[in-house]
Design a protein around this motif. Structure first.
Motif, mmCIF file in Angstrom:
data_model
loop_
_atom_site.group_PDB
_atom_site.id
_atom_site.type_symbol
_atom_site.label_atom_id
_atom_site.label_comp_id
_atom_site.label_asym_id
_atom_site.label_seq_id
_atom_site.Cartn_x
_atom_site.Cartn_y
_atom_site.Cartn_z
ATOM 1 N N LEU A 229 41.243 51.626 37.802
ATOM 2 C CA LEU A 229 40.980 51.205 39.178
ATOM 3 C C LEU A 229 41.633 52.138 40.186
ATOM 4 O O LEU A 229 41.098 52.369 41.276
ATOM 5 C CB LEU A 229 41.488 49.780 39.401
ATOM 6 C CG LEU A 229 40.726 48.664 38.680
ATOM 7 C CD1 LEU A 229 41.406 47.321 38.922
ATOM 8 C CD2 LEU A 229 39.273 48.608 39.140
ATOM 9 N N SER A 235 32.616 50.208 41.825
ATOM 10 C CA SER A 235 31.783 49.347 42.662
ATOM 11 C C SER A 235 31.152 48.260 41.795
ATOM 12 O O SER A 235 31.137 48.365 40.569
ATOM 13 C CB SER A 235 30.702 50.164 43.369
ATOM 14 O OG SER A 235 29.940 50.913 42.445
ATOM 15 N N GLU A 254 42.039 41.532 38.743
ATOM 16 C CA GLU A 254 41.614 42.519 39.733
ATOM 17 C C GLU A 254 40.396 43.297 39.246
ATOM 18 O O GLU A 254 39.472 43.595 40.024
ATOM 19 C CB GLU A 254 42.754 43.489 40.054
ATOM 20 C CG GLU A 254 42.396 44.497 41.138
ATOM 21 C CD GLU A 254 43.492 45.504 41.413
ATOM 22 O OE1 GLU A 254 43.336 46.288 42.373
ATOM 23 O OE2 GLU A 254 44.491 45.529 40.664
ATOM 24 N N GLU A 257 37.375 41.163 39.671
ATOM 25 C CA GLU A 257 37.054 41.026 41.094
ATOM 26 C C GLU A 257 36.369 42.274 41.631
ATOM 27 O O GLU A 257 35.469 42.193 42.477
ATOM 28 C CB GLU A 257 38.329 40.739 41.883
ATOM 29 C CG GLU A 257 38.905 39.347 41.632
ATOM 30 C CD GLU A 257 40.312 39.183 42.188
ATOM 31 O OE1 GLU A 257 40.801 40.137 42.847
ATOM 32 O OE2 GLU A 257 40.921 38.115 41.965
ATOM 33 N N LYS A 258 36.784 43.436 41.140
ATOM 34 C CA LYS A 258 36.150 44.684 41.570
ATOM 35 C C LYS A 258 34.751 44.837 40.979
ATOM 36 O O LYS A 258 33.828 45.312 41.636
ATOM 37 C CB LYS A 258 37.019 45.876 41.155
ATOM 38 C CG LYS A 258 38.342 45.994 41.883
ATOM 39 C CD LYS A 258 38.160 46.519 43.291
ATOM 40 C CE LYS A 258 39.506 46.802 43.933
ATOM 41 N NZ LYS A 258 39.360 47.330 45.312
#
Length: 313
Positions: A229, A235, A254, A257-258
């Motif tokens: 990350l 994306s 995380e 979520e990304k």
């Protein structure tokens, strides 16, 4: 009494309808297996291992090959019977549940490109695979973060490993071998730092076709995802292959979520580790994801026309 020639003529007349039915059957099978213009992503049911077949038109790409020859059943089912060529084979990392079936694939299919991280494993099975690749006039590619490969509108963007990170992990005198290639010439044989996990070096790739995006993670789990990350262009995607067969360490919050996937596919079989782990399943459910598992659903097939996508039932 019938003469021999008359017997042959009668036998021929009786055989003709059977031959016509066989010819009609072959023609129907040929037409039925004619490839369309959609991208098909097949998460193969190969037990406790990874194998993902991507097809579009006459082009086929195989990512990993499971632990044994079970991958051949998947290829035979989802490739036209007359097509004996894989344009590209990708090995995410050299663990048996990812490379074990690839020798059988290379022995039975023409492979044009073999894509792997510069990571080798010193054992008889992996050395046999390496010999098949080098002796088969197959072009070897070692991609790094940011590299791109495209086939017939299907675009691979490699998100990991990062070259600088990889070289920092090299340490002479340890037990895991890395072969470093440049322009198909071996530059140096060195080894990886002992604290490094095999999974940390998995190829991670974003596959795009029009507006459809798929994230292939190999076994790159929560241990290495912060590095990915922090360094890669990241994306959202529509479909996510769950890392490390659904280990409880598969994802950081995380990372999910990304990625923002809508569908998570777990390639898993009978195993002693409890994959997919309850913690992982709850994590995916919390995100509201649709979940498919090869141990329960068999081959999972996702189809996209570049604008929309669907699961083939």
């Amino acid at each position: 009494m019938l003469q021999p020639q008359e017997n042959m003529e009668i036998a021929s007349r009786k055989l003709l309808p059977t031959l016509l039915l066989i010819a009609l059957g072959v023609a129907c099978l040929f037409l039925w297996q004619q490839p369309d213009d959609n991208l098909r992503v097949v998460f193969c049911d190969v037990g406790q291992g990874d194998a993902v077949l991507l097809t579009r038109g006459d082009n086929q790409i195989l990512v990993d090959g499971g632990e044994d020859e079970a991958v051949l059943t998947c290829l035979g089912k989802h490739m036209p019977f007359w097509d004996r060529c894989l344009e590209m084979v990708v090995l995410t990392h050299p663990e048996k549940d990812h490379f074990g079936g690839l020798a059988s694939v290379i022995e039975r299919y023409q492979v044009n490109y073999f894509v792997k991280s510069p990571l080798a494993k010193e054992n008889k099975l992996f050395n046999g695979l390496s010999d098949l690749v080098s002796n088969g006039k197959i072009t070897l590619i070692n991609p790094w973060q940011g590299d791109k490969i495209s086939f017939n509108g299907v675009n691979f963007l490699f998100l990991w490993p990062q070259k600088e990170w990889f070289f920092k992990k090299l340490s002479a005198g340890d037990v895991v071998k890395a072969d470093l290639y440049q322009s198909k010439e071996i530059l140096v044989d060195q080894v990886l730092a002992p604290e490094a996990s095999w999974n940390d070096f998995s190829l991670v790739a974003r596959v795009s076709f029009g507006n459809f995006d798929l994230l292939l993670t190999g076994d790159a789990d929560s241990r290495i995802q912060p590095e990915i990350l922090a360094t890669a262009s990241f994306s959202p995607v529509e479909v996510l292959k769950v890392a490390h067969h659904g280990s409880k360490y598969a994802f950081t919050d995380e990372f999910l979520e990304k990625a923002q996937p809508l569908l998570a596919v777990i390639s898993v079989g009978k195993n002693p580790w409890g994959h997919p782990h309850k913690i992982l399943r709850e994590q995916l459910e919390k995100e509201g994801l649709l979940i498919k598992r090869t141990d329960q659903d068999g081959d999972v097939v996702v189809v996209s026309n570049g604008q929309r996508w669907w699961i083939e039932e």
